[in-house]
Design a protein around this motif. Structure first.
Motif, short mmCIF file in Angstrom:
data_model
loop_
_atom_site.label_atom_id
_atom_site.label_comp_id
_atom_site.label_asym_id
_atom_site.label_seq_id
_atom_site.Cartn_x
_atom_site.Cartn_y
_atom_site.Cartn_z
N UNK A 124 0.87 -1.16 0.00
CA UNK A 124 0.00 0.00 0.00
C UNK A 124 0.91 1.22 0.00
N UNK A 125 0.65 2.20 -0.87
CA UNK A 125 1.45 3.41 -0.96
C UNK A 125 0.74 4.53 -0.23
N UNK A 126 1.42 5.16 0.74
CA UNK A 126 0.81 6.27 1.50
C UNK A 126 1.85 7.36 1.71
N UNK A 139 6.44 5.19 -7.78
CA UNK A 139 6.12 4.00 -6.99
C UNK A 139 5.08 3.14 -7.71
N UNK A 140 4.02 3.79 -8.18
CA UNK A 140 2.93 3.04 -8.82
C UNK A 140 3.38 2.40 -10.13
N UNK A 141 4.44 2.93 -10.70
CA UNK A 141 5.01 2.36 -11.92
C UNK A 141 6.03 1.26 -11.62
N UNK A 142 6.93 1.52 -10.67
CA UNK A 142 8.04 0.58 -10.48
C UNK A 142 7.74 -0.57 -9.54
N UNK A 178 -3.40 -0.46 -2.76
CA UNK A 178 -4.03 0.80 -2.40
C UNK A 178 -3.05 1.94 -2.45
N UNK A 179 -3.60 3.15 -2.56
CA UNK A 179 -2.77 4.36 -2.62
C UNK A 179 -3.56 5.52 -2.02
N UNK A 208 6.23 4.40 1.64
CA UNK A 208 5.96 5.74 2.14
C UNK A 208 6.73 6.85 1.43
N UNK A 209 6.19 8.08 1.58
CA UNK A 209 6.85 9.31 1.19
C UNK A 209 6.63 10.32 2.29
#
Length: 303
Positions: A73-75, A89-92, A102-103, A130-131
């Motif tokens: 999950x990317x947050x 992130x969503x690409x790699x 999820x994002x 994370x970022x």
């Protein structure tokens, strides 16, 4: 201050502008798109797209190949620098074999992460990618106290210096974060620099310590080569940079690159490192040539 007006200060005054902290790739895209106006600007730091690539390369090499993790999950905090970060992130991540389940992006003034973490947990990810830079402490502590079962990996800039252990009361144990440098043998210059920094400040450098230290030497060598501080002569000298610093091998992309005047990124150049808090100490876990320890998984995180 908006990005264009901020960078135009260098153009108006004909002075060099070397940023060592800002990660937005739009900085170097301005140089590429309008070289004559923005040729004064250099970015001696990985941009957000490259930072995401470092995180993905680590996840591929360690967390997928060695631990078999499959979902994330990317947050990220809602800020300009995380827009290109999340896009990469969503690409790699799928290219590493990770399925993104999820994002989301949250307000930087968020203090209660319980609803966010509860929602993330419901998606059952192996990893939380994370970022975080303007934020980090609150969610680190709440993740640890509630023992959420996903591993946190990505960018947690506040966790990249040694005083974060005390600030988080040890809750940062197991957190993995990208950084520009670390107390590790990245180059022969890295560990001596960190030791001297600790003598003066009592903590290890955050990411900006490594970039700014190298930037000063890059600029000094450019002035020496140019034998002048004349702006145009100095620009040409900076563009010819070939320097081994505490971060790694530093050269700048040329004006034909979309990352014009950004530092070159890749195995032959500086790539950044991945750090993990282990038993109260910051360890380097990637890349292999600089690693001081192997990844450990907190007891409450699913394996």
């Amino acid at each position: 201050m908006k990005l264009h007006s901020h960078l135009s200060l260098g153009q108006q005054d004909c002075i060099q502008y070397i940023t060592t902290g800002a990660a937005d790739p739009k900085i170097t895209q301005l140089v590429h798109n309008n070289y004559n106006m923005y040729k004064y600007v250099f970015q001696l730091k990985y941009n957000a797209t490259e930072m995401a690539q470092t995180v993905c390369n680590f996840i591929r090499d360690d967390l997928v190949k060695q631990y078999g993790y499959k979902t994330a999950f990317v947050a990220s905090e809602n800020a300009a620098w995380t827009e290109p970060l999340d896009a990469e992130y969503l690409k790699c991540l799928p290219q590493t074999g990770i399925k993104v389940v999820g994002h989301m992006r949250f307000a930087p003034n968020t203090t209660d992460f319980t609803p966010i973490f509860t929602d993330i947990k419901s998606k059952n990810p192996d990893l939380l990618v994370t970022g975080w830079a303007h934020t980090g402490l609150q969610q680190t502590v709440q993740w640890h106290e509630a023992k959420y079962p996903f591993l946190i990996v990505g960018i947690n800039a506040q966790a990249s210096t040694s005083d974060f252990w005390k600030k988080s009361n040890g809750a940062t144990e197991g957190i993995i974060s990208q950084a520009e440098g670390s107390p590790a043998p990245i180059t022969p210059k890295t560990i001596p620099f960190v030791k001297e920094y600790e003598k003066v400040f009592g903590i290890t450098p955050a990411y900006g310590g490594y970039t700014t230290y190298d930037a000063i030497y890059v600029l000094a060598q450019a002035i020496k080569r140019a034998k002048s501080t004349n702006t145009d002569a100095l620009i040409k000298a900076l563009e010819a940079t070939n320097y081994i610093g505490v971060m790694g091998h530093i050269e700048f992309y040329g004006k034909e690159s979309p990352y014009a005047h950004g530092i070159k990124y890749g195995p032959s150049y500086a790539t950044g490192v991945m750090l993990q808090w282990q038993h109260g100490k910051l360890e380097t876990v990637w890349p292999p040539h600089a690693a001081t320890a192997k990844v450990i998984i907190p007891s409450f995180v699913k394996k």
